[in-house]
Enzyme design. Structure first.
Site, mmCIF file in Angstrom:
data_model
loop_
_atom_site.group_PDB
_atom_site.id
_atom_site.type_symbol
_atom_site.label_atom_id
_atom_site.label_comp_id
_atom_site.label_asym_id
_atom_site.label_seq_id
_atom_site.Cartn_x
_atom_site.Cartn_y
_atom_site.Cartn_z
ATOM 1 N N ASP A 118 -29.244 -11.107 -41.490
ATOM 2 C CA ASP A 118 -28.572 -9.819 -41.282
ATOM 3 C C ASP A 118 -27.603 -9.959 -40.118
ATOM 4 O OD1 ASP A 118 -27.843 -7.171 -40.693
ATOM 5 O OD2 ASP A 118 -29.839 -6.385 -41.113
ATOM 6 N N HIS A 177 -27.929 -8.023 -44.753
ATOM 7 C CA HIS A 177 -28.212 -6.639 -44.378
ATOM 8 C C HIS A 177 -28.403 -5.721 -45.581
ATOM 9 C CE1 HIS A 177 -28.149 -3.102 -41.812
ATOM 10 N NE2 HIS A 177 -27.204 -2.575 -42.576
ATOM 11 N N CYS A 193 -30.996 0.811 -43.118
ATOM 12 C CA CYS A 193 -30.124 0.695 -41.948
ATOM 13 C C CYS A 193 -30.322 1.902 -41.031
ATOM 14 C CB CYS A 193 -28.688 0.513 -42.428
ATOM 15 S SG CYS A 193 -27.522 0.201 -41.104
#
Lengths: 396, 434
Positions: free
Chosen positions: B330, B365, B242
């Site tokens: 995601d 995600h 991320c």
């Protein structure tokens, strides 16, 4: 292949001139080999896979194992290998060309362990504290090395843990109406089949086999029947064993109708007695019996003893209850698989009046194969007669 | 044999393993052809209960093998050897929005696997199981060392593999939740990589100054890693998740002192992590979409920025191999669109031969090490300038549980193979890995 020197195993160490020089050469050299052991945490009777990768093709290397026992002695084993064309050594698949074991031996690094050179003679490797694992360091060295492993740095090393107790197994000290021992209860709500485990007349309390049996689902009582320093002069009181058996049968964690007895050496004689309701009436046995002998047993005429039992049971038509396993070239001490083999160890008898070396017998490789096979046979036998839903039938 | 003393046996092999290792669960000695429920329970560090379960029918021998038999229902279905791990969810009655993460990696995660009669879906704790077994799952292999690092004003933890080394090194940057998440580094060390988990959002220096760290903080971290005597300084990689991925890309593209052998970016975007884009994100957060469960879908927020070259890391400048791992479901950031945009940029710049993109259609995600419980949404408090904001929201991470979990398993293998190839310089893919 460059070799790295590294001091200490906990945290960074101080830079020295020689280390700086080595690091400088490390900047330009080939990639380090990758050593893996799967699994890194296992029960002592679980096999592991040792793999070295990223070597150059066709180079000689040595796989080495090292263990420091609770009494501070070092034990080691090693095997000599040549990497494949893809730069790999697999202990499971490849042949050891020499060392403490030879040929294709996935677990040779454990069962062929022996005291390092310079150790006292007649040592025996036994884990007394079964709540912690045996730590074994597996390393790979460049070349075919046979001695002075501690004087040279390995290419790579991995630490493995070998456990007697699975997670959730509980250990209870037992001191109940004179019965002394340790009870190991398997993980889970229970109740479980029980085992009365008598590891023989070595004196003191050896818990490791009971701990391992509990890891396989048996509530196992390691029975103490010679306190340390009370060897041989104490008469065995056979009703002590009866009391222990009854105590186990009635324990809340144990299924009353499903208790077995496992003996080794003297424990076997006791086991036979308990099962047969009186000291000599083997003929009155009504339960399956597995009798195991090593044909190179140097401590007692175990083969003749087994023959006697067979004849007695045959004479009353009960030999169908008896399973006999005999193994050539195998000695007296048949321990859980991958345990190192001891052909002779130190032994003190008769209240320390005598001390010497007791020859147990056995040739290391066949003896170790037997330990592995026998444990499988024992577990299958216990599974069949203590867990299985069918009524018990001995194997012919 | 008395029926009530029929002793059903449950075994889990191995009963101690690393979190990315598989186990085999078998049931034996049950009556043939009966319904059974296999159940897993875990109490996490915060005290919450997590559980999973699956329904099976015993075969003619009275046995079940979870690695081969098909679950008829539960928290997973079909043949799923590790389904009990990745389908864990909070027990009924738990607070909403929980996420399962192990923060103390020096102790194992402890599970109880049990088998019950019949098809159960609840009330497991109120019944005595037919059999159960304790299981330990570890992030740290034996001999792996955990060393806190505070020199040069870093807030970090170094994990060194078992053995004398030295080892290739990894700088591990977790995501935007702040704090120091260590479990991926612990696991990487268990696979032979010296891994430095770096707290870049809430390190002590940020808490003291109230300001975000600047580029030199990351450069220092990499230098400290490279100079460690247990690390081969020329063999280092950057691994991010991320927001951590964004910093990895930024450093690799622009920092003259950062020359990794390779980069792994999971669920990331190449939108430059800078005060300007942080500011934009915080403002835009207030205008995020919500789904019917009041969960925030923030993937749209950064999408417009992909059209502005000035706001993106110029990945055409990268000189080392890059592995991008993204989930197409995601919902938190537009990682798939970012990956496609990076591919286009690198094709234009002529360095696309360095790029490998792995994208998973139904993964979300949070692509974490395999068999981690899949969290589709959870409460999240983002960081600004080293301080946690007052704004806590329930973020939708995305992913369909089974597909996401299969993706995690595959992604981890690809990451390890990639790191192995570039840091250990292997010729063939390693057999040791998964």
């Amino acid at each position: 292949m460059h070799v790295f020197l590294c001091q200490g195993v906990c945290g960074p160490s101080k830079e020295t001139t020689s280390k700086a020089a080595i690091r400088a050469s490390a900047m330009s050299q080939a990639a380090p080999p990758l050593l893996s052991v799967r699994p890194t945490r296992g029960l002592v009777d679980e096999a592991f896979q040792v793999l070295v990768e990223n070597l150059s093709p066709g180079v000689p290397v040595t796989l080495h194992s090292l263990h420091q026992s609770e009494d501070k002695h070092y034990w080691e084993a090693y095997g000599h290998y040549i990497s494949t064309s893809t730069g790999v050594v697999s202990v499971t698949d490849d042949l050891s060309l020499g060392g403490t074991y030879q040929g294709k031996e996935a677990m040779g690094l454990l069962w062929s362990m022996r005291p390092v050179p310079g150790s006292r003679t007649g040592l025996r490797l036994r884990k007394m504290n079964v709540c912690s694992p045996m730590l074994v360091s597996i390393s790979v060295y460049s070349g075919h090395v046979s001695h002075d492993f501690s004087q040279r740095p390995p290419l790579a090393a991995v630490l493995t843990e070998r456990w007697f107790m699975a997670p959730g197994v509980r250990r209870l000290d037992i001191k109940d109406r004179g019965v002394r021992g340790t009870l190991f209860i398997p993980s889970g709500p229970g109740p479980f089949p029980g085992m009365l485990d008598m590891l023989g007349s070595g004196g003191g309390l050896l818990e490791y086999r009971s701990a391992l049996l509990a890891s396989h689902g048996y509530a196992s009582l390691a029975l103490e029947y010679f306190a340390p320093r009370e060897l041989a002069s104490a008469d065995l009181e056979l009703d002590y064993f009866e009391k222990a058996f009854e105590m186990l049968r009635h324990h809340p964690a144990v299924i009353p109708g499903r208790v077995g007895i496992l003996g080794l050496s003297l424990g076997t004689k006791v086991g036979m007695y308990l099962a047969s309701e009186s000291s000599v009436k083997v003929r009155t046995l009504n339960c399956p019996v597995m009798l195991v002998n090593g044909l190179d047993d140097q401590t007692q005429p175990a083969v003749e003893f087994a023959e006697d039992i067979f004849h007695m049971m045959h004479s009353v038509g009960k030999d169908h209850l008896l399973t006999r396993l005999e193994y050539p070239d195998t000695g007296h001490l048949i321990e859980p698989p991958y345990s190192p083999h001891f052909r002779a160890t130190n032994f003190i008898w008769d209240n320390k009046k005598g001390k010497g070396s007791l020859l147990w017998g056995g040739q290391t490789k066949p003896h170790s194969d037997v330990q592995e096979d026998l444990w499988t046979e024992i577990l299958a036998f216990l599974q069949q007669h203590l867990y299985s839903r069918q009524s018990p039938r001995a194997r012919m | 044999m008395e029926a009530k003393h029929r002793a059903v046996q449950l075994s889990v092999r191995p009963s101690r393993g690393l979190v990315d290792e598989k186990f085999v669960i078998t049931v034996q000695n049950a009556p043939p052809g009966i319904r059974l429920t296999v159940h897993a329970f875990h109490r996490c560090e915060d005290g919450h209960g997590w559980e999973s379960f699956a329904h099976y029918v015993s075969d003619t021998g009275g046995a079940i093998d979870v690695s081969q038999d098909s679950s008829q229902g539960g928290t997973y279905s079909g043949v799923e050897q590790m389904g009990l791990m990745w389908s864990l969810r909070p027990v009924p009655g738990s607070k909403p929005g929980l996420r399962l993460r192990k923060m103390n990696v020096e102790t194992p995660m402890e599970f109880t696997i049990s088998v019950h009669g019949g098809y159960l879906t609840e009330g497991f704790m109120d019944r005595v199981a037919l059999a159960s077994h304790a299981v330990e799952r570890w992030y740290m292999a034996p001999g792996v060392r955990r060393i806190p690092v505070t020199k040069d004003q870093l807030s970090a933890t170094l994990f060194l593999p078992s053995g004398s080394g030295p080892f290739p090194g990894v700088l591990d940057l977790w995501g935007g939740g702040g704090s120091l998440v260590e479990f991926r580094s612990a696991l990487l060390a268990s696979h032979g990589f010296a891994s430095l988990a770096l707290n870049y959002l809430s390190p002590r220096i940020s808490q003291e100054t109230g300001k975000m760290v600047d580029d030199s903080y990351f450069e220092t971290a990499l230098r400290v890693l490279q100079r460690d005597p247990n690390v081969v300084g020329t063999r280092t990689a950057l691994v991010g998740l991320c927001l951590g991925s964004s910093f990895c890309l930024k450093m690799a593209a622009y920092s003259s002192s950062v020359k990794p052998r390779c980069l792994v970016c999971v669920s990331g975007t190449h939108v430059i992590p800078s005060p300007a884009t942080f500011d934009y994100r915080n403002k835009a957060s207030a205008k995020c979409r919500y789904n019917q469960d009041n969960e925030v879908i923030s993937r749209d927020v950064l999408l417009p920025l992909l059209a502005s070259p000035a706001l993106k890391v110029d990945v055409g400048r990268l000189r080392c191999p890059l592995l991008l791992i993204v989930g197409q479901d995601d919902q938190n950031i537009p990682s798939y669109e970012s990956a496609m945009d990076m591919k286009a940029m690198m094709e234009q710049a002529g360095n696309s031969h360095l790029l490998t993109v792995v994208s998973y259609p139904h993964a979300g995600h949070l692509i974490e090490p395999p068999y981690s419980a899949h969290t589709r949404s959870s409460f999240f408090r983002s960081m600004v300038a080293g301080q946690k904001t007052a704004f806590t929201f329930k973020a939708l991470w995305g992913g369909q549980t089974a597909a996401h979990s299969h993706a995690q398993e595959d992604a981890w293998k690809k990451m390890l193979d990639f790191l192995w190839e570039h840091l250990y310089c292997g010729v063939a893919p390693p057999r040791a890995h998964l």
